[in-house]
Design a protein around this motif. Structure first.
Motif, PDB file in Angstrom:
ATOM      1  N   ALA A 175     -58.722 113.619   7.379  1.00 39.98           N
ATOM      2  CA  ALA A 175     -58.080 112.606   6.544  1.00 39.98           C
ATOM      3  C   ALA A 175     -56.778 113.143   5.954  1.00 39.98           C
ATOM      4  O   ALA A 175     -56.752 114.216   5.366  1.00 39.98           O
ATOM      5  N   PRO A 176     -55.698 112.385   6.111  1.00 38.81           N
ATOM      6  CA  PRO A 176     -54.420 112.846   5.568  1.00 38.81           C
ATOM      7  C   PRO A 176     -54.320 112.581   4.065  1.00 38.81           C
ATOM      8  O   PRO A 176     -54.884 111.620   3.556  1.00 38.81           O
ATOM      9  N   SER A 177     -53.596 113.443   3.387  1.00 37.09           N
ATOM     10  CA  SER A 177     -53.301 113.209   1.970  1.00 37.09           C
ATOM     11  C   SER A 177     -52.024 112.399   1.821  1.00 37.09           C
ATOM     12  O   SER A 177     -51.841 111.706   0.833  1.00 37.09           O
ATOM     13  N   MET A 178     -51.126 112.507   2.781  1.00 35.41           N
ATOM     14  CA  MET A 178     -49.858 111.791   2.703  1.00 35.41           C
ATOM     15  C   MET A 178     -49.437 111.130   4.021  1.00 35.41           C
ATOM     16  O   MET A 178     -48.925 110.045   4.002  1.00 35.41           O
ATOM     17  N   ALA A 179     -49.598 111.754   5.145  1.00 36.58           N
ATOM     18  CA  ALA A 179     -49.153 111.202   6.427  1.00 36.58           C
ATOM     19  C   ALA A 179     -50.170 110.149   6.864  1.00 36.58           C
ATOM     20  O   ALA A 179     -50.970 110.362   7.775  1.00 36.58           O
ATOM     21  N   TYR A 180     -50.131 109.000   6.196  1.00 36.46           N
ATOM     22  CA  TYR A 180     -51.194 107.997   6.335  1.00 36.46           C
ATOM     23  C   TYR A 180     -51.365 107.471   7.751  1.00 36.46           C
ATOM     24  O   TYR A 180     -52.463 107.091   8.143  1.00 36.46           O
ATOM     25  N   GLU A 181     -50.296 107.474   8.533  1.00 34.53           N
ATOM     26  CA  GLU A 181     -50.411 107.012   9.920  1.00 34.53           C
ATOM     27  C   GLU A 181     -51.422 107.855  10.690  1.00 34.53           C
ATOM     28  O   GLU A 181     -52.018 107.379  11.654  1.00 34.53           O
ATOM     29  N   ASN A 182     -51.646 109.077  10.265  1.00 33.98           N
ATOM     30  CA  ASN A 182     -52.629 109.944  10.928  1.00 33.98           C
ATOM     31  C   ASN A 182     -54.065 109.588  10.558  1.00 33.98           C
ATOM     32  O   ASN A 182     -55.004 110.110  11.161  1.00 33.98           O
ATOM     33  N   GLY A 183     -54.242 108.699   9.595  1.00 33.88           N
ATOM     34  CA  GLY A 183     -55.576 108.295   9.179  1.00 33.88           C
ATOM     35  C   GLY A 183     -55.959 106.903   9.639  1.00 33.88           C
ATOM     36  O   GLY A 183     -56.983 106.370   9.223  1.00 33.88           O
ATOM     37  N   VAL A 184     -55.127 106.305  10.489  1.00 38.96           N
ATOM     38  CA  VAL A 184     -55.370 104.934  10.939  1.00 38.96           C
ATOM     39  C   VAL A 184     -55.403 104.908  12.457  1.00 38.96           C
ATOM     40  O   VAL A 184     -54.513 105.454  13.113  1.00 38.96           O
ATOM     41  N   SER A 185     -56.435 104.277  13.006  1.00 38.92           N
ATOM     42  CA  SER A 185     -56.484 104.093  14.460  1.00 38.92           C
ATOM     43  C   SER A 185     -57.048 102.705  14.764  1.00 38.92           C
ATOM     44  O   SER A 185     -57.820 102.148  13.983  1.00 38.92           O
ATOM     45  N   PHE A 186     -56.633 102.172  15.894  1.00 38.14           N
ATOM     46  CA  PHE A 186     -57.118 100.867  16.343  1.00 38.14           C
ATOM     47  C   PHE A 186     -57.392 100.950  17.827  1.00 38.14           C
ATOM     48  O   PHE A 186     -56.500 101.217  18.628  1.00 38.14           O
ATOM     49  N   ALA A 187     -58.663 100.776  18.196  1.00 38.01           N
ATOM     50  CA  ALA A 187     -59.064 100.825  19.603  1.00 38.01           C
ATOM     51  C   ALA A 187     -60.290  99.946  19.803  1.00 38.01           C
ATOM     52  O   ALA A 187     -61.177  99.900  18.942  1.00 38.01           O
ATOM     53  N   ASP A 188     -60.326  99.257  20.908  1.00 31.88           N
ATOM     54  CA  ASP A 188     -61.482  98.439  21.291  1.00 31.88           C
ATOM     55  C   ASP A 188     -61.904  97.471  20.184  1.00 31.88           C
ATOM     56  O   ASP A 188     -63.095  97.281  19.939  1.00 31.88           O
ATOM     57  N   GLY A 189     -60.921  96.888  19.510  1.00 29.09           N
ATOM     58  CA  GLY A 189     -61.200  95.887  18.482  1.00 29.09           C
ATOM     59  C   GLY A 189     -61.589  96.452  17.130  1.00 29.09           C
ATOM     60  O   GLY A 189     -61.857  95.700  16.200  1.00 29.09           O
ATOM     61  N   THR A 190     -61.622  97.789  17.008  1.00 29.87           N
ATOM     62  CA  THR A 190     -62.035  98.423  15.753  1.00 29.87           C
ATOM     63  C   THR A 190     -60.866  99.147  15.097  1.00 29.87           C
ATOM     64  O   THR A 190     -60.257 100.044  15.697  1.00 29.87           O
ATOM     65  N   LEU A 191     -60.589  98.752  13.866  1.00 30.70           N
ATOM     66  CA  LEU A 191     -59.606  99.426  13.034  1.00 30.70           C
ATOM     67  C   LEU A 191     -60.365 100.444  12.192  1.00 30.70           C
ATOM     68  O   LEU A 191     -61.282 100.074  11.447  1.00 30.70           O
ATOM     69  N   THR A 192     -60.009 101.723  12.328  1.00 31.63           N
ATOM     70  CA  THR A 192     -60.661 102.775  11.562  1.00 31.63           C
ATOM     71  C   THR A 192     -59.659 103.347  10.579  1.00 31.63           C
ATOM     72  O   THR A 192     -58.544 103.721  10.961  1.00 31.63           O
ATOM     73  N   ILE A 193     -60.088 103.411   9.321  1.00 32.80           N
ATOM     74  CA  ILE A 193     -59.234 103.923   8.259  1.00 32.80           C
ATOM     75  C   ILE A 193     -59.927 105.129   7.642  1.00 32.80           C
ATOM     76  O   ILE A 193     -61.023 105.023   7.110  1.00 32.80           O
ATOM     77  N   ASN A 194     -59.269 106.261   7.748  1.00 32.78           N
ATOM     78  CA  ASN A 194     -59.800 107.545   7.290  1.00 32.78           C
ATOM     79  C   ASN A 194     -58.781 108.160   6.334  1.00 32.78           C
ATOM     80  O   ASN A 194     -57.868 108.855   6.751  1.00 32.78           O
ATOM     81  N   PHE A 195     -58.929 107.838   5.047  1.00 31.09           N
ATOM     82  CA  PHE A 195     -58.052 108.381   4.021  1.00 31.09           C
ATOM     83  C   PHE A 195     -58.875 109.237   3.072  1.00 31.09           C
ATOM     84  O   PHE A 195     -60.098 109.121   3.009  1.00 31.09           O
ATOM     85  N   LYS A 196     -58.189 110.051   2.314  1.00 26.69           N
ATOM     86  CA  LYS A 196     -58.849 110.894   1.317  1.00 26.69           C
ATOM     87  C   LYS A 196     -59.001 110.112   0.016  1.00 26.69           C
ATOM     88  O   LYS A 196     -58.011 109.673  -0.561  1.00 26.69           O
ATOM     89  N   PRO A 197     -60.233 109.912  -0.460  1.00 29.01           N
ATOM     90  CA  PRO A 197     -60.431 109.197  -1.718  1.00 29.01           C
ATOM     91  C   PRO A 197     -59.757 109.931  -2.877  1.00 29.01           C
ATOM     92  O   PRO A 197     -59.621 111.152  -2.855  1.00 29.01           O
ATOM     93  N   PHE A 198     -59.350 109.148  -3.877  1.00 28.19           N
ATOM     94  CA  PHE A 198     -58.889 109.689  -5.147  1.00 28.19           C
ATOM     95  C   PHE A 198     -57.675 110.600  -4.996  1.00 28.19           C
ATOM     96  O   PHE A 198     -57.520 111.589  -5.694  1.00 28.19           O
ATOM     97  N   THR A 199     -56.784 110.274  -4.071  1.00 26.40           N
ATOM     98  CA  THR A 199     -55.593 111.079  -3.850  1.00 26.40           C
ATOM     99  C   THR A 199     -54.384 110.167  -3.697  1.00 26.40           C
ATOM    100  O   THR A 199     -54.393 109.259  -2.872  1.00 26.40           O
ATOM    101  N   ASN A 200     -53.355 110.407  -4.487  1.00 30.07           N
ATOM    102  CA  ASN A 200     -52.102 109.653  -4.389  1.00 30.07           C
ATOM    103  C   ASN A 200     -52.349 108.143  -4.395  1.00 30.07           C
ATOM    104  O   ASN A 200     -51.855 107.411  -3.538  1.00 30.07           O
ATOM    105  N   ALA A 201     -53.083 107.689  -5.378  1.00 29.81           N
ATOM    106  CA  ALA A 201     -53.509 106.288  -5.441  1.00 29.81           C
ATOM    107  C   ALA A 201     -52.348 105.307  -5.558  1.00 29.81           C
ATOM    108  O   ALA A 201     -52.491 104.144  -5.198  1.00 29.81           O
ATOM    109  N   ASP A 202     -51.212 105.756  -6.044  1.00 31.54           N
ATOM    110  CA  ASP A 202     -50.072 104.855  -6.216  1.00 31.54           C
ATOM    111  C   ASP A 202     -49.376 104.506  -4.905  1.00 31.54           C
ATOM    112  O   ASP A 202     -48.529 103.622  -4.870  1.00 31.54           O
ATOM    113  N   TYR A 203     -49.735 105.159  -3.826  1.00 26.98           N
ATOM    114  CA  TYR A 203     -49.070 104.952  -2.541  1.00 26.98           C
ATOM    115  C   TYR A 203     -49.719 103.818  -1.735  1.00 26.98           C
ATOM    116  O   TYR A 203     -49.956 103.937  -0.535  1.00 26.98           O
TER     117      TYR A 203
END
Length: 147
Positions: free
Chosen positions: A103-131
């Motif tokens: 999970a990325p702390s800032m490079a959010y594009e590295n935490g998002v994938s979309f394949a076979d109809g599934t959007l997967t979001i893998n971010f770090k909780p409680f980090t940089n919440a204002d972004y």
């Protein structure tokens, strides 16, 4: 995906309260933005950081990290007929998870994938919440590339 751990009673209670008080409304907003019923899977045991149950309901823990950016991204994509049609035709499921190793702390594009109809979001909780906008932009860009 991340390894699942067993949640303790305080964590299970905090998650149940969060689902009832906050998440269900955000889930409805995601479905409305897509314009059809989709599966939304939250890997609560992965998102639930140990000994943090009292923070789960805070906006800066999960809400502004995972769910508000996703609502914003889906709303932006589905703002016109072409976008709404693309979402409805391709998006079947959203998975929210947290894998500490990837999970990325800032490079959010590295935490998002979309394949076979599934959007997967893998971010770090409680980090940089204002972004919120940065996370939403990463979601939009990944979906636009694949829709």
């Amino acid at each position: 995906m991340s390894e699942q751990r067993t949640l303790n009673l305080a964590e299970r209670r905090a998650i149940a309260a969060y689902q009832e008080e906050t998440f269900n409304g955000l889930k409805a907003q995601m479905i409305e933005a897509v314009g059809k019923d989709i599966t939304i899977d939250v890997e609560w045991a992965a998102l639930a950081l140990p000994d943090q149950a009292e923070r789960y309901s805070r906006e800066d823990f999960w809400t502004n990290i995972f769910f508000v950016p996703t609502v914003k991204a889906l709303s932006d994509l589905g703002a016109d007929a072409m976008g709404k049609e693309a979402l409805q035709g391709a998006l079947q499921r959203i998975v929210f998870t947290y894998d500490e190793a990837t999970a990325p702390s800032m490079a959010y594009e590295n935490g998002v994938s979309f394949a076979d109809g599934t959007l997967t979001i893998n971010f770090k909780p409680f980090t940089n919440a204002d972004y919120i906008d940065d996370r939403a932009t990463a979601i939009v860009k990944e979906l636009e590339r694949k829709l």
